[in-house]
Write an enzyme that holds these catalytic residues in place. Structure first.
Site, mmCIF file in Angstrom:
data_model
loop_
_atom_site.group_PDB
_atom_site.id
_atom_site.type_symbol
_atom_site.label_atom_id
_atom_site.label_comp_id
_atom_site.label_asym_id
_atom_site.label_seq_id
_atom_site.Cartn_x
_atom_site.Cartn_y
_atom_site.Cartn_z
ATOM 1 N N GLU A 128 0.805 -1.222 0.000
ATOM 2 C CA GLU A 128 0.000 0.000 0.000
ATOM 3 C C GLU A 128 0.840 1.275 0.000
ATOM 4 O OE1 GLU A 128 -2.273 1.037 3.597
ATOM 5 O OE2 GLU A 128 -1.465 -0.790 4.510
ATOM 6 N N SER A 182 -7.475 5.238 8.725
ATOM 7 C CA SER A 182 -7.961 4.849 10.061
ATOM 8 C C SER A 182 -6.918 5.224 11.106
ATOM 9 C CB SER A 182 -8.237 3.343 10.107
ATOM 10 O OG SER A 182 -9.214 2.995 9.158
ATOM 11 N N SER A 185 0.268 7.059 8.817
ATOM 12 C CA SER A 185 1.656 6.713 8.504
ATOM 13 C C SER A 185 2.335 7.942 7.915
ATOM 14 C CB SER A 185 1.729 5.555 7.490
ATOM 15 O OG SER A 185 1.483 4.321 8.116
ATOM 16 N N ARG A 197 9.388 4.750 6.080
ATOM 17 C CA ARG A 197 8.315 5.119 7.015
ATOM 18 C C ARG A 197 8.988 5.661 8.269
ATOM 19 N NH1 ARG A 197 5.177 3.304 11.324
ATOM 20 N NH2 ARG A 197 2.939 3.765 11.161
#
Length: 345
Positions: A128, A182, A185, A197
């Site tokens: 993703e 939700s 990141s 990340r």
């Protein structure tokens, strides 16, 4: 055909459908009825069952994709309604046209067996975060007419003169990409294939909706946002001026800054005086301020001045976008620019 892509998130499923507009007479003659039925169903409706929505204003027309010309449609529905989608795919014999569907998001893993058993479909799973970065760059490159895909708010600290301005992502790197779904990141992106990340937070869009459902009795994201737009968070939050009687000048903290989110709710009298709208607004401000604070620290640590905020938490959520723009500009003394995308609106 048909060409689909799915992002199965913790709260929403996002579906893109490419509708070819350059079908030849020969192709049309050979086209099976199942394919025609799916195309008619998706393009002639803007709502599917009770919760599926096609965002017509986001449609990209006359797009060239893999040598074909057509329209790109954007459809969304709550993740908890995925079984209904799979039943629809089964009823329309989708697997007779496609045996594999491209999908990303955590749900591509969680619901893989449901796709196989309920709709006879295999999932080709894609990471993703890879998809997110490529998607941001792709959508900015193909939007050639109409408003610029990327934009910022000029004068975010002046509500009377705060206006939306286009921004070009021609030379995007480095950038901080903040994906608010939700959860959240935060990625430091140095090229399409070189990123990391940096961190994240569990307090995201899911937290906002979950708390609003508990505190106000609302049941949808749109309902929670509507309530928040009518509320006043300062009745719920304890501000610096509530503690100091004004600014905390030594450390440059203005009196209007939030010292304690929901801090006024310790008082029984104040609890009884607030409305559900106030609670929704305070929840929105709390979540958004937290995201803004973490983002600013990441930008400083990574020495990045350009921040792009994406994710479905920002869909139809101008309140949070302006709060983020204000926070980035004010606390960085104008050094950080908060950028947004039209396809989150």
């Amino acid at each position: 055909f048909p060409w689909f892509g799915m992002d199965i998130g913790g709260t929403l499923v996002k579906l893109v459908y490419f509708e070819p507009k350059d079908i030849t007479a020969e192709e049309e003659q050979e086209e099976v009825e199942n394919l025609k039925s799916i195309r008619r169903y998706l393009t002639s409706n803007t709502a599917y069952s009770k919760t599926g929505i096609r965002d017509v204003h986001l449609e990209l027309q006359d797009l060239t994709l893999c040598g074909r010309t057509g329209n790109l449609h954007f459809i969304r529905f709550p993740t908890h309604d995925l079984p209904a989608f799979l039943q629809m795919a089964r009823n329309k014999h989708f697997s007779s046209l496609h045996t594999t569907l491209c999908a990303t998001g955590g749900g591509a893993y969680k619901f893989e067996s449901d796709f196989r058993m309920m709709a006879d479909l295999q999932l080709h799973k894609l990471d993703e975060l890879d998809c997110l970065i490529r998607g941001v760059l792709y959508i900015d490159s193909v939007v050639s007419s109409g408003p610029s895909e990327c934009y910022y708010f000029e004068n975010p600290t002046d509500p009377d003169h705060c206006i939306q301005r286009p921004y070009t992502l021609e030379n995007p790197y480095p950038l901080l990409l903040v994906n608010i779904g939700s959860g959240v990141s935060i990625l430091a992106v140095y090229s399409e294939s070189n990123y990391k990340r940096v961190t994240g937070t569990s307090l995201g869009g899911g937290t906002f909706l979950g708390l609003c459902c508990l505190l106000t009795g609302c049941s949808t994201f749109e309902e929670a946002l509507e309530m928040a737009s009518q509320g006043e968070s300062t009745r719920v939050d304890k501000l610096v001026r509530d503690i100091y009687g004004g600014d905390y000048e030594r450390f440059g903290l203005p009196g209007w800054a939030v010292a304690s989110s929901f801090g006024n709710m310790m008082s029984k009298e104040k609890r009884e005086s607030v409305s559900k709208e106030d609670l929704a607004r305070a929840t929105l401000v709390t979540i958004t301020n937290n995201i803004g604070s973490i983002t600013r620290m990441c930008a400083l640590n990574e020495n990045i001045e350009r921040v792009v905020f994406v994710g479905n938490f920002l869909r139809v959520n101008t309140l949070s976008m302006k709060l983020l723009a204000y926070a980035m500009d004010y606390w960085s003394k104008g050094q950080l620019k908060a950028l947004f995308l039209q396809h989150e609106v």
